[in-house]
Scaffold this active site. Structure first.
Site, short mmCIF file in Angstrom:
data_model
loop_
_atom_site.label_atom_id
_atom_site.label_comp_id
_atom_site.label_asym_id
_atom_site.label_seq_id
_atom_site.Cartn_x
_atom_site.Cartn_y
_atom_site.Cartn_z
CD GLU A 100 -2.43 1.21 2.82
OE1 GLU A 100 -2.98 2.25 3.21
OE2 GLU A 100 -2.43 0.15 3.49
CD GLU A 117 -3.61 7.51 5.27
OE1 GLU A 117 -4.59 6.90 5.73
OE2 GLU A 117 -2.44 7.29 5.62
#
Length: 464
Positions: A219, A224
């Site tokens: 990932e 974010e």
């Protein structure tokens, strides 16, 4: 996160036509993917528009018996009476299409809006927290091979308060979504999700997860963020062993408290462009990942980086990831290709403190409580647009203000006075693998010893 779907767990002899026959008139929603054009770019040929759309995750959908009278999912997981095994489950259960608007997903041109909450016709506000994937015209996920490449997009996080997380990231999912004889929908219905947190799901890579194993894969978190704090973080894996914490870059956590902020150096009260470069040791798409580099553009000009020398992640600064393959392992995954995921969510257990509270951001420990967000920010949403990927320097014109030389130190202003600790040359130098030239570049053009500035293309030269 959402909850409906259409085709899916159908036996091999009961493909799309049978699914249609299984639907009761007026009770099922057709699966229509919202169109979201994207662009693939090269320095020689410019940017070419791609035939792409988005698809809502499989786990957010309604699984039901043929007549819709019973759900195949219970509070404890899959109904084992209806789904004792994969073949029986495929005969008994169907996966339904979604209403994307009520699932918090809207597209307009090249813009994607993801909403945390949706207000229904009855006036009730529900948390929908959607997660979608980039889907190609062939019905499979678009596989982005970004080693030695860059990914750029425009983003508006101005409505996102403490506790919200707008995420754009890469996951090494199977391009088909694990499509098989019992799951004919595959990627077209958002199946096959995995990430470095190894979530235990009802289905694992499109297959009924009777063993309750985690869905683990590499990932790369590109974004974010909310309007108060942001991080980008690689999470490599070796098999089912993953670096769950990652070794990310958060400007606030590094002491640059007025960088990512409303009215800050990068003004998060307004849209901006984000560019992430995956720079290799030899400047090619087959080299070893040496550096993950972040660049921002706002008002047509490149924003000075938070950290002197650039906002970067290197192998030396990512030693915690070594047991899981390290930065080079992340690079291997980028070279094989990864799927683009986009989501918005909040955190009822930890209030997203790891992102924006304490040493990570200006938020209080309780500000991110989802009930607070609902009460005070019911319109929380993110807008992501103009997604492009390709050769480094090919996706965005950073303008005359291009500058990767770094901004001021965390809690000081820039002065003309030399510091007593300075031991380098008066002329600023770029670090190994850093950018040292290209059209519009006004940052360092001299490389630290023993490296030299090597031309890669008209927009990008690199210290090698």
């Amino acid at each position: 996160m959402g909850q409906k779907t259409l085709q899916g767990l159908v036996a091999a002899a009961a493909l799309a036509a049978s699914v249609a026959n299984a639907q009761q008139p007026g009770t099922f929603t057709p699966e229509v993917h919202p169109t979201l054009p994207t662009w693939k770019c090269t320095t020689s040929g410019g940017c070419v528009q791609q035939d792409t759309s988005v698809v809502l995750d499989w786990n957010y959908r309604w699984f039901h018996t043929e007549d819709g009278s019973k759900s195949c999912i219970t509070s404890s997981g899959v109904d084992r009476t209806l789904c004792p095994d994969e073949a029986t489950c495929a005969k008994n259960c169907f996966v339904e299409g979604v209403n994307y608007t009520s699932s918090g997903v809207e597209t307009s041109g090249s813009s994607l809006t993801l909403r945390q909450f949706f207000k229904g016709s009855d006036g009730a506000i529900n948390s929908v927290s959607p997660r979608v994937y980039l889907l190609g015209g062939d019905g499979n996920y678009v596989v982005l091979k970004l080693l030695g490449q860059e990914l750029s997009f425009d983003v508006d996080v101005s409505s996102l308060p403490c506790g919200e997380n707008a995420a754009l990231y890469l996951s090494e999912m199977d391009a088909t979504g694990g499509r098989n004889e019992y799951n004919t929908g595959g990627a077209e219905y958002g199946s096959g999700y995995c990430d470095a947190q190894c979530p235990v799901q009802n289905w694992n890579n499109g297959t009924l997860n009777t063993g309750r194993v985690g869905s683990c894969c590499n990932e790369m978190d590109i974004l974010e963020a909310n309007s108060k704090a942001e991080a980008f973080t690689p999470h490599p894996c070796i098999g089912n062993s993953c670096d769950k914490s990652g070794c990310g870059f958060n400007a606030y956590a590094r002491g640059y408290h007025n960088y990512w902020a409303p009215g800050g150096t990068l003004d998060t009260s307004r849209p901006f462009t984000m560019i992430t470069r995956f720079v290799t040791d030899d400047g090619t798409t087959s080299g070893k990942l040496a550096r993950i580099e972040r660049v921002y553009v706002q008002d047509g000009k490149k924003v000075p980086s938070a950290a002197p020398g650039g906002d970067v992640i290197t192998a030396d600064g990512c030693t915690s990831a070594q047991p899981y393959g390290g930065l080079s392992g992340m690079g291997d995954a980028l070279g094989r290709g990864m799927v683009l995921a986009l989501s918005i969510w909040n955190d009822a257990s930890g209030y997203m403190n790891w992102l924006d509270a304490g040493s990570n951001g200006p938020c209080s420990d309780t500000e991110g409580n989802p009930s607070n967000i609902l009460a005070n920010h019911p319109d929380a949403h993110v807008v992501l647009s103009n997604i492009r990927w390709g050769d480094i320097g090919s996706t965005v014109d950073t303008g005359d203000g291009d500058n990767n030389g770094g901004g001021p130190n965390p809690s000081s202003t820039t002065t003309a006075t030399a510091t007593t600790t300075s031991s380098g040359p008066a002329e600023p130098t770029q670090t190994h693998y850093g950018q040292c030239g290209g059209k519009g570049w006004t940052g360092p053009t001299r490389c630290e010893t023993p490296y030299t500035c090597k031309y890669q293309n008209d927009w990008y030269s690199q210290c090698l």
